[in-house]
Design a protein around this motif. Structure first.
Motif, PDB file in Angstrom:
ATOM      1  N   ARG A  43       0.248 -13.244 -19.304  1.00  0.00           N
ATOM      2  CA  ARG A  43       0.169 -14.715 -19.835  1.00  0.00           C
ATOM      3  C   ARG A  43      -0.100 -14.200 -21.334  1.00  0.00           C
ATOM      4  NH1 ARG A  43      -2.780 -17.736 -16.732  1.00  0.00           N
ATOM      5  NH2 ARG A  43      -3.200 -16.113 -15.128  1.00  0.00           N
ATOM      6  N   HIS A  44      -0.690 -13.107 -21.865  1.00  0.00           N
ATOM      7  CA  HIS A  44      -1.131 -12.916 -23.132  1.00  0.00           C
ATOM      8  C   HIS A  44       0.263 -12.168 -23.853  1.00  0.00           C
ATOM      9  CE1 HIS A  44      -4.918 -14.348 -21.951  1.00  0.00           C
ATOM     10  NE2 HIS A  44      -5.270 -13.164 -21.165  1.00  0.00           N
ATOM     11  N   VAL A  45       1.184 -12.019 -23.562  1.00  0.00           N
ATOM     12  CA  VAL A  45       2.255 -11.381 -24.019  1.00  0.00           C
ATOM     13  C   VAL A  45       3.394 -12.272 -24.472  1.00  0.00           C
ATOM     14  CG1 VAL A  45       3.931  -9.804 -23.927  1.00  0.00           C
ATOM     15  CG2 VAL A  45       2.186  -9.301 -22.695  1.00  0.00           C
ATOM     16  N   ARG A  46       3.691 -12.479 -25.749  1.00  0.00           N
ATOM     17  CA  ARG A  46       4.819 -13.320 -26.104  1.00  0.00           C
ATOM     18  C   ARG A  46       5.601 -12.762 -27.114  1.00  0.00           C
ATOM     19  NH1 ARG A  46       3.816 -16.003 -30.840  1.00  0.00           N
ATOM     20  NH2 ARG A  46       1.920 -15.731 -32.090  1.00  0.00           N
ATOM     21  N   LYS A  47       6.756 -13.433 -27.277  1.00  0.00           N
ATOM     22  CA  LYS A  47       7.866 -12.950 -28.189  1.00  0.00           C
ATOM     23  C   LYS A  47       8.040 -13.707 -29.317  1.00  0.00           C
ATOM     24  CE  LYS A  47      12.658 -11.155 -27.977  1.00  0.00           C
ATOM     25  NZ  LYS A  47      12.375  -9.826 -28.250  1.00  0.00           N
ATOM     26  N   PRO A  48       7.785 -13.320 -30.554  1.00  0.00           N
ATOM     27  CA  PRO A  48       8.013 -14.303 -31.546  1.00  0.00           C
ATOM     28  C   PRO A  48       9.444 -14.741 -31.660  1.00  0.00           C
ATOM     29  CG  PRO A  48       6.657 -12.431 -32.091  1.00  0.00           C
ATOM     30  CD  PRO A  48       7.240 -11.927 -30.792  1.00  0.00           C
ATOM     31  N   ALA A  49       9.488 -15.982 -32.475  1.00  0.00           N
ATOM     32  CA  ALA A  49      10.727 -16.356 -32.689  1.00  0.00           C
ATOM     33  C   ALA A  49      11.690 -15.526 -33.547  1.00  0.00           C
ATOM     34  CB  ALA A  49      10.837 -17.917 -33.321  1.00  0.00           C
ATOM     35  N   GLY A  50      12.713 -15.352 -33.159  1.00  0.00           N
ATOM     36  CA  GLY A  50      13.592 -14.370 -34.086  1.00  0.00           C
ATOM     37  C   GLY A  50      13.599 -12.865 -33.764  1.00  0.00           C
ATOM     38  N   ALA A  51      12.546 -12.504 -33.074  1.00  0.00           N
ATOM     39  CA  ALA A  51      12.145 -10.964 -32.828  1.00  0.00           C
ATOM     40  C   ALA A  51      13.471 -10.286 -32.363  1.00  0.00           C
ATOM     41  CB  ALA A  51      10.992 -10.870 -32.150  1.00  0.00           C
ATOM     42  N   ARG A  52      13.435  -9.016 -32.505  1.00  0.00           N
ATOM     43  CA  ARG A  52      14.612  -8.292 -31.885  1.00  0.00           C
ATOM     44  C   ARG A  52      14.202  -7.973 -30.474  1.00  0.00           C
ATOM     45  NH1 ARG A  52      18.376  -6.324 -35.471  1.00  0.00           N
ATOM     46  NH2 ARG A  52      17.717  -6.700 -37.565  1.00  0.00           N
ATOM     47  N   PRO A  53      15.323  -7.851 -29.694  1.00  0.00           N
ATOM     48  CA  PRO A  53      15.208  -7.454 -28.204  1.00  0.00           C
ATOM     49  C   PRO A  53      13.996  -6.384 -27.995  1.00  0.00           C
ATOM     50  CG  PRO A  53      17.296  -7.410 -28.566  1.00  0.00           C
ATOM     51  CD  PRO A  53      16.803  -7.489 -30.180  1.00  0.00           C
TER      52      PRO A  53
END
Length: 568
Positions: free
Chosen positions: A532-542
Motif C-alpha cells: 500500500r506504501h508503494v506507488r509509481k510516479p506519473a511518467g516513470a519508466r517500467p
C-alpha cells in the motif's frame, strides 16, 4: 573438461540398466545441438535423457532441468520424431574405452514392420556429431553433415553407409600390461612427465595424466588406476574452485591439494547435470542476448557521455552570482561611468568589510549596456542551471533504468524472458520495432514462485514490466514488498494473506531480494514495506517506483537457498 573415455564408460555402465527397455515418448531440440528424449522407463516413471553434441560439452545423461523449446523445431528434430518416436531402447553400446555411445533402438517403419535403428553420439575431438543410422547400416541423417570436400576419408551424408570414426593410434592405457605401460612411458624421454603420459597412451585425459605424474610414484599410480577401472569402482566427483565448478572425474583427484574442494555425487547423471547444464544455459543466453546487451550498453554509454558534458556546463553556471554582482555594482556606480572605460574600481557591498574590487567593462558599450549585458548573462546562467539540473536528474534516472535492464538480461533464463526485455526496449525507443510476436506468445507469464520454510508464498519479478505487474496489480495491499537499496533488482512480494509474516519469512524474502539483484555479494541493505506504501510516479519508466514507511534489513545473496525454495 570433455567427457573422457573412462567417465563415459562409467556413465554407460550406469545408464544401461535404466535405459534398456525404455520407450521414447517425445523428442525436442531446445538448441540446434541439444536433443531431449522424454522416456518412459521399463520400471515405470518418466525421465528426460539429454544428448548434447556441442563442442566442449558433448555428453548424454538424465536431467531434471526444464528447457524452452523453439516455436519451430529444427529439421533434424522433425526427422528424429518421424523415425524413432515410440521406439524402445534395446541397449547402450560403447566400443571399449572409446568416446562414442550408441543407443540401439527397436522401432517400426512406415509400413508398420519391425525396424532396427541406431542413434550414435560421437564425442571425439572437433568431430562431435549425432547420427541416426537405419537398419541397413545407411545414414538416415546426422546433425552435422560432411561431404567429400570437408572430409575425404569419412563423409557423412544421408544414404551413405555409416562407418565408425577411426580408432586412436595410441595404445589404450587399460589394454596394456603393467610392464608395457612402464616401457612406453619410459621410452618417451625428453618431455615433461604429464606430456610423456599423454603422448604415450590413449583413453587418458590431461587431468589424469597430471594426476598420475603428480605424486612421483608413476608406476604405482598407473597400477592403482588400472586396478580401479578394472574393478569398476567409480566415484562421480566434482572439483570446485571457490563457487565455480572447475572439473569433474570418475575418482577423487589429489594433485590440487586444498586449492579445490571435491563433492561426491550419487550418479554421473547428477554430476554432469550440475557441471554442464547451468553453464551451457548461461552461454546460450549470453549469445542470444548479445544484441540486447549491446543496445542497452550503447544507450547507457551515450547517456554517460551526455551527462558528463552537461555537468561541465552546469559547473560553468556557478559563476552566475558573479554576473549579477557585477551588474549591480555597475548600476550603483553608473553616475561616474562613461562609454569607453575598460574597467572601474568600486566598493563591493556584497562582501564583508566592503573591499575594493575591479569590474571589467566593454569599452564599446555604454554603462547601461554593460549592466544589461551582465544581467543577461546572469539570467541565462540561472535558467541553464535549472534546466541542466533537471536534465542531469533525468539522465541519472534513465541510466539507473538501463542498469536494471542489463541486470534483467544477465538473469534471463529463457527465450521468453529475452523476448519481454526486447519488447520493453522497443517500447522505450532503444531498439527498432521487432517482428510481430508469434501466435500464442501473448499469454502473460507468471513471476518466479518460492515458498519459505514457514509456508509463505514469495513472488519475484523477472523484468521491469513484470515488476510493475507484480507490484501494482498482482500483490495485495497488505503484502510485503522488498527491494535492495540503490541497486537494480527484482521486486519481491511476500504474501500476508494468512496473517503477518514471521521474522524468518521476512529474512528469507530479503535474501531472495538480494539474490535477484545486482548486489556483488556480502551484506546488502534491503528495504521492505507494505504494498500500500508503494506507488509509481506519473511518467516513470517500467519498474521504477517510490515507497514510504519502509524498514531495512541486511541480507546476503544465497543462490542455494533460492534454488531450494523455488517452486515450479
Amino acid at each position: 573438461m570433455p567427457l573422457d573415455a573412462v567417465c563415459l564408460t562409467a556413465l554407460c555402465r550406469e545408464l544401461t540398466p535404466q535405459l534398456t527397455g525404455a520407450r521414447i515418448d517425445k523428442i525436442n531440440m531446445p538448441e540446434r545441438d541439444l536433443v531431449i528424449l522424454s522416456l518412459h522407463l521399463r520400471e515405470g516413471g518418466n525421465r528426460k535423457l539429454l544428448i548434447s553434441a556441442r563442442n566442449g560439452s558433448a555428453r548424454l545423461h538424465f536431467t531434471d532441468k526444464s528447457f524452452e523449446n523453439p516455436a519451430q523445431p529444427p529439421m533434424f528434430c522433425m526427422l528424429l520424431r518421424k523415425y524413432i518416436t515410440g521406439a524402445r531402447i534395446e541397449g547402450v553400446g560403447q566400443p571399449r574405452m572409446e568416446r562414442m555411445v550408441t543407443l540401439l533402438l527397436d522401432t517400426r517403419d512406415e509400413l508398420g514392420d519391425d525396424s532396427k535403428k541406431k542413434l550414435v553420439l560421437e564425442l571425439m575431438g572437433r568431430g562431435v556429431n549425432l547420427v541416426l543410422v537405419g537398419g541397413d547400416g545407411r545414414v538416415l541423417d546426422c546433425l552435422r553433415r560432411a561431404d567429400m570436400s570437408t572430409n575425404e576419408r569419412r563423409p557423412l551424408l544421408p544414404g551413405l553407409f555409416y562407418e565408425a570414426p577411426p580408432r586412436e593410434e595410441k595404445p589404450c592405457f587399460f589394454d596394456l600390461t603393467q610392464s608395457e605401460r612402464l616401457r612406453l612411458y619410459e621410452s618417451a624421454a625428453g618431455e615433461e612427465p604429464e606430456q610423456r603420459m599423454l603422448h604415450s597412451f590413449g583413453a587418458l585425459s590431461p587431468l589424469w595424466c597430471r594426476e598420475l605424474t603428480a605424486g612421483g610414484d608413476v608406476p604405482g599410480a598407473m597400477e592403482r588406476l588400472a586396478e580401479l577401472v578394472e574393478r569398476g569402482e567409480y566415484t562421480p566427483t566434482l572439483l570446485r574452485e571457490g563457487e565455480r565448478a572447475r572439473d569433474f572425474s570418475f575418482a577423487p583427484i589429489r594433485q590440487y591439494g586444498g586449492y579445490v574442494t571435491q563433492e561426491t555425487y550419487p550418479s554421473f547423471s547428477r554430476l554432469l547435470d550440475a557441471f554442464y547444464t547451468s553453464r551451457d544455459q548461461q552461454e546460450v543466453m549470453k549469445r542470444r542476448s548479445s544484441d540486447l546487451t549491446r543496445a542497452a550498453k550503447t544507450a547507457r554509454d551515450r547517456l554517460l557521455r551526455k551527462m558528463d558534458a552537461r555537468q561541465r556546463e552546469l559547473q560553468a553556471t556557478e559563476k552566475r552570482e558573479e554576473y549579477r554582482r557585477r551588474a549591480d555594482l555597475i548600476t550603483a556606480n553608473i553616475y561616474r561611468l562613461k562609454k569607453g572605460m575598460r574597467s572601474f574600481e568600486a566598493q563591493d557591498f556584497y562582501a564583508e568589510d566592503c573591499p575594493t574590487v575591479t569590474v571589467a567593462l566593454d569599452e564599446r558599450k555604454t554603462p547601461q549596456q554593460n549592466a544589461a549585458h551582465y544581467y543577461k548573462l546572469y539570467t541565462k546562467a540561472k535558467t541553464a542551471n535549472r534546466v541542466l539540473t533537471e536534465l542531469i536528474g533525468e539522465s541519472e534516472e534513465e541510466i539507473r533504468y538501463l542498469d536494471s535492464v542489463l541486470h534483467e538480461i544477465s538473469r534471463a533464463e529463457t527465450e521468453r524472458d529475452l523476448s519481454e526485455i526486447r519488447q520493453e526496449l522497443v517500447e522505450g525507443g532503444y531498439l527498432r520495432s521487432a517482428a510481430k510476436p508469434r501466435r500464442g506468445s501473448s499469454a502473460r507469464r507468471q513471476p518466479l514462485r518460492f515458498v519459505t520454510d514457514g509456508g509463505r508464498e514469495v513472488l519475484v519479478g523477472r523484468s521491469n514490466m513484470e515488476n510493475d505487474q507484480l507490484t501494482l496489480r498482482t500483490a495485495r495491499r497488505n503484502d510485503l514488498w522488498f527491494h535492495v537499496q540503490k541497486l537494480p533488482g527484482s521486486h519481491v512480494i511476500l504474501s500476508q494473506s494468512e496473517g503477518e509474516a514471521g521474522e524468518e519469512d521476512i529474512r528469507q524474502a530479503a535474501v531472495l531480494a538480494a539474490t535477484y539483484s545486482q548486489s556483488g555479494g556480502g551484506k546488502t541493505a534491503v528495504d521492505f514495506t507494505q504494498v500500500r506504501h508503494v506507488r509509481k510516479p506519473a511518467g516513470a519508466r517500467p519498474g521504477m517506483v517510490i515507497y514510504t514507511d519502509q524498514q531495512t534489513v541486511l541480507a546476503e545473496p544465497d543462490p542455494a537457498l533460492a534454488e531450494r525454495l523455488r517452486k515450479p
